[in-house]
Design an enzyme around this catalytic site. Structure first.
Site, PDB file in Angstrom:
ATOM      1  N   SER A   6       4.336   0.434  -1.100  1.00  0.00           N
ATOM      2  CA  SER A   6       3.434  -0.106   0.064  1.00  0.00           C
ATOM      3  C   SER A   6       4.359  -0.413   1.261  1.00  0.00           C
ATOM      4  CB  SER A   6       3.049  -1.257  -0.659  1.00  0.00           C
ATOM      5  OG  SER A   6       2.158  -2.118   0.324  1.00  0.00           O
ATOM      6  N   HIS A  34      -4.886  -2.583   0.566  1.00  0.00           N
ATOM      7  CA  HIS A  34      -4.981  -1.152   0.115  1.00  0.00           C
ATOM      8  C   HIS A  34      -6.284  -0.979  -0.398  1.00  0.00           C
ATOM      9  CE1 HIS A  34      -0.730  -0.736   0.750  1.00  0.00           C
ATOM     10  NE2 HIS A  34      -0.288  -1.543  -0.166  1.00  0.00           N
TER      11      HIS A  34
END
Length: 339
Positions: A108, A211
């Site tokens: 991430s 996300h």
């Protein structure tokens, strides 16, 4: 989605030893984790400079701020990237040391750290980008009450089916039997009440459904900023969270970093690529522990090191000597097809 890049599978030649260095994502930070690092010569000054770039007191956030403060997305993301950037030179330097790292990857927001380590972004570009990423994602998260929960164990097909039934997105496919579900608080509550068989559901202390489509507004603005960012070509091998494949073009890396904000993190595929490369050693940058924990279950036989304090530096430098080999020797074939 304003861009789509598909990369065919890559094949890797085997070498005797391959080292990867990885950077963790949001949620790995803990109060005071940078305290021991600031005792190293020059590191406090470097962190103060990155604080100025990020317009945040990262020294305070890494040493004295409490858990609630550093949980804030707009604080956590720059803090994590800065931690990786200031600790990395303590184990590898520009030139020969970096050339002996087999691959870079980050989970991430850690992918921004990895992109800077691979030379795509300068440290200052990385800090400006992550500053805006954190701010925009925090704003997007504030628009709708959303969150994330880890789903541990269970049959993978059933887990996927149950998440679909609840309208949730598998935002992080972490491998080792771990999926992170994201969506509205009502959807997550329903998952807690009716989880997949033989699976545990653990709510995560994050501010939103990262996300996922809930982050669309952040992607739009980051995409506009990205048009003004000049990138450099990748030095070595940099793996993408999108599909676990290596990316060689700097602008492609940047597009992926933008798009990643509203799309799932496929850390499972990154670890599959590590296995294909024949990785023998893995070092996780501070605040370390999460990714080495996943690798312990998914990458059997690989030497792992969570770089938590300067006490771990001697072991890290030994691993670089023993596992490091020139990136060119990995024999990676680089192909890319853009649709």
């Amino acid at each position: 989605m304003w861009w789509v890049t598909m990369s065919p599978p890559r094949t890797y030649g085997r070498v005797e030893r391959v080292l990867v260095i990885v950077a963790p994502g949001q949620g790995s930070q803990t109060p005071g984790f940078l305290d021991p690092w600031l005792e190293l010569d020059g590191l406090r000054e470097r962190l103060e400079w990155l604080s100025a770039v990020a317009s945040l007191d990262l020294v305070a956030h890494g040493t004295t701020s409490d858990a609630d403060t550093i949980r804030d997305t707009a604080v956590a993301q720059p803090l994590l990237v800065a931690a990786g950037l200031v600790s990395l030179p303590t184990i590898v330097t520009e030139g020969r040391d970096k050339d002996h790292v087999g691959a870079w990857a980050g989970h991430s927001v850690g992918e921004i750290t990895a992109a800077a380590a691979a030379g795509v972004l300068s440290d200052e570009q990385a800090m400006v980008f992550v500053r805006e990423r954190g701010r925009l994602m925090a704003e997007a998260a504030a628009a709708t009450p959303t969150g994330m929960s880890a789903v541990l164990g269970g049959d993978p097909d059933e887990v996927t089916s149950v998440l679909e039934q609840h309208g949730l997105t598998p935002a992080n496919m972490n491998g080792a039997g771990q999926v992170v579900a994201a969506g509205t608080l009502e959807q997550l509550a329903a998952l807690q009440e009716a989880p997949p068989t033989r699976a545990r559901v653990i709510p995560l202390q994050v501010a939103g459904a990262f996300h996922t489509h809930h982050m669309a507004s952040a992607v739009e603005q980051l995409g506009r900023y990205a048009t003004a960012i000049a990138t450099r070509e990748v030095r070595g091998t940099l793996l993408s969270n999108a599909d676990g494949q290596a990316v060689t073009d700097g602008q492609d890396v940047l597009r992926r970093l933008v798009n990643q904000v509203s799309n799932p993190v496929r850390w499972d595929r990154c670890m599959e690529t590590f296995a294909e490369m024949g990785v023998t050693g893995l070092i996780e940058l501070p605040p370390a522990g999460t990714l080495t924990g996943l690798a312990k279950r998914a990458l059997r036989g690989v030497e792992l090191l969570a770089l938590k304090t300067p006490d771990d530096l001697e072991a890290a430098r030994r691993m670089i000597r023993e596992h490091g080999s020139p990136a060119d020797s990995h024999g990676a074939t680089r192909q890319k097809e853009t649709l």
